[in-house]
Design a protein around this motif. Sequence first.
Motif, short mmCIF file in Angstrom:
data_model
loop_
_atom_site.label_atom_id
_atom_site.label_comp_id
_atom_site.label_asym_id
_atom_site.label_seq_id
_atom_site.Cartn_x
_atom_site.Cartn_y
_atom_site.Cartn_z
N MET A 40 -91.63 -19.72 8.06
CA MET A 40 -92.06 -20.63 9.10
C MET A 40 -91.47 -20.10 10.40
O MET A 40 -90.40 -19.53 10.42
CB MET A 40 -91.54 -22.05 8.84
N ARG A 41 -92.16 -20.30 11.50
CA ARG A 41 -91.71 -19.72 12.76
C ARG A 41 -90.52 -20.50 13.30
O ARG A 41 -90.66 -21.58 13.85
CB ARG A 41 -92.86 -19.75 13.75
N GLY A 42 -89.32 -19.91 13.10
CA GLY A 42 -88.12 -20.47 13.67
C GLY A 42 -87.55 -21.67 12.94
O GLY A 42 -86.48 -22.14 13.25
N MET A 43 -88.29 -22.20 11.97
CA MET A 43 -87.83 -23.38 11.26
C MET A 43 -87.99 -23.14 9.76
O MET A 43 -88.88 -22.43 9.33
CB MET A 43 -88.66 -24.62 11.66
N VAL A 44 -87.10 -23.76 8.96
CA VAL A 44 -87.23 -23.63 7.53
C VAL A 44 -87.02 -24.98 6.87
O VAL A 44 -86.45 -25.89 7.46
CB VAL A 44 -86.20 -22.63 6.95
N ALA A 65 -83.68 -21.88 11.44
CA ALA A 65 -83.50 -20.83 10.43
C ALA A 65 -82.06 -20.33 10.38
O ALA A 65 -81.57 -19.95 9.32
CB ALA A 65 -84.44 -19.66 10.72
N GLU A 66 -81.36 -20.35 11.51
CA GLU A 66 -80.00 -19.83 11.57
C GLU A 66 -79.07 -20.68 10.72
O GLU A 66 -79.13 -21.91 10.73
CB GLU A 66 -79.50 -19.82 13.02
N ASP A 406 -77.17 -14.51 7.60
CA ASP A 406 -77.07 -15.22 8.88
C ASP A 406 -78.22 -16.20 9.07
O ASP A 406 -78.13 -17.13 9.88
CB ASP A 406 -77.08 -14.22 10.04
N SER A 407 -79.31 -15.97 8.36
CA SER A 407 -80.51 -16.78 8.52
C SER A 407 -81.10 -17.12 7.16
O SER A 407 -80.96 -16.36 6.20
CB SER A 407 -81.55 -16.02 9.35
N ARG A 408 -81.75 -18.25 7.09
CA ARG A 408 -82.46 -18.61 5.86
C ARG A 408 -83.60 -17.64 5.57
O ARG A 408 -84.03 -17.53 4.43
CB ARG A 408 -82.96 -20.04 5.96
#
Length: 449
Positions: A40-44, A65-66, A406-408
Motif C-alpha cells: 500500500m502506498r505509504g500505509m500498511v 509503513a515505518e 525499518d519498514s513493514r
Amino acid sequence: MMVFSRNMIVGLLACSPYHGVSAFGVVSPISQQVTPATSMRGMVATSSSSDVSGSVKKEYAKVPAEITEENPLRVIVAGAGVGGLALASSLSKMKTMKVTVVEKTDEFKRFGGPIQLASNALEIVKTMDTEIYDQVMEKFVFTGDKENGIKDGIRDEWYAKFDLKSPADDRNMPYTGVIERPDLQQIYLDSIPKGVVQNGDGVVSYETNPNGHGLRAILESGEVVEGDVLIGADGIWSSVRASMRNEDARGENAGVSYSGYTVFAGELNYDSVDNGKVGYKVYIGPGQYFVITDIGNGRYQWYAFLAREPDSSKREEKPDGSVPFLADIFRGWSPDVHHILDATKEDEIQQRDLYDRPPSVRKPWTKGSAALLGDSVHAMMPNLGQGGCQAIEDAFVLVQELESADSRNDIEGKLQSYQSRRLIRSAAVQGLSRFASDIIIRGFDTPAK
C-alpha cells in the motif's frame, strides 16, 4: 552402507551461519489459501488498539509503513514452546516491537521431562540474553563433561565413546546438558511482560490483507488477532503451516510421516552405579535400542526405541504392564537395562509413536508476512537431541531479521532471508537425526565391535 562419522557430524554442527556466534553442536543420543501481500502506498495494515476482537473486521487498521516506537511492529507468535518463548522474550524487550503469544493450553503446568540443550543452543541462549542463560545454568545438569556413547546391548561393551568435552573446550563454549522442560519454560515466561502470553485459545488458521500488508490470526473461539507478522511455533501439527501451504494440519496430507519407531520413556529416582561418571549410554541391538541418561539430582531417564508399525500400543498386549513387557523384549541384554527397568514404576512410563517431517527444501517456510519456526517446519527424531536446539537457533535468526527491519514493507524479504539462513543447516541436522535411528535399527543385525 554410507556411515557418517562422529567427526563429520561434529563438523556439521560446528559450522555457524550466524553473525558473531559459533554454533557448534554436540551430538547426543481450516485451512485458507494465503495470498502474498501487496504494497500500500505509504500505509500498511496492522493491529487496532484492541488486538483481539470477537469477529473478523471488514477493514484493516492502517499505520505508517515505518516501524517506530509509536508504531511498533506487531508480532503474533502462535505457540508457547521453547522456540516461541525464546523469540517472544527477545522481541518483547525491543521498543519497536509489540508481541502477542497465543497458546491453546489453558494454563502452564509442570509436565514433560528434561530437554537437552547442546553447546550450540547454550551459546545462542547466552548471546540472546545473559540473564536467562544464568538462570538456566542454575538448574542445568551437564552431561557433556562425562562419558557418553554407544554400548553393545548384548555384550555390554562400549562400541564407541563420544568426546563431547574437548570440542566445547576448544571453542570456549558451555558443555551439553539437560534441564527440566517446565523449568526452562518458566524461565522464559518470567522474562516476558505480563499480558504478552494469552492462554486458552489457539490459532487454527490465518488470513492475509488482500489490499496490503498485515494479517489476522483466527483463533479456536472465532476471535481474531490482527498484526504485521505471524510466526507459527505451534509444533509438528501446525495450523499455521496448514494455512500457509493449503494442506491439512493432521492426516495423510499434512506432510508429517511416521518415523517407524515407537518409544517407551521412563523417568525416576535411581541409584546408578556410574552416577557422576556417565552422562548417557545408548545400548544398541537388532531392531531396537535403549538409552539411559543422567538428568541430575539422583534422577534418570530412559528410552526404549522399538521398530514397530504405527499404533502398535493398541495391538500389543501388556497384561502385566510395560515393565515386564520390555523386560521380555530386552531379554539377554545388559544388566543395566534390566536394573533400571526393575526400579521403574508403571506410572513412571509413557509410550508414544514418533513422527517427524522430511526436510522442507521445496516447500515454503514463509509466505508473505507469515513464517514457521521449530517443529512446525523441521520436526526431527530425538537421537541427536537437537529438536529444541534448532528451534532456539530459529528464534535467534528471526530476532536478527525482524530487528533489522525499518519498514513493514521489508518484512516479507526479512522472512525470506530467515529461511535462506536456516534451511540447509536445519535440514542437515533433521536428516542426520533420522539417519541415526536407521543406522542403529537396520545396521546392527548382530552387535559387534
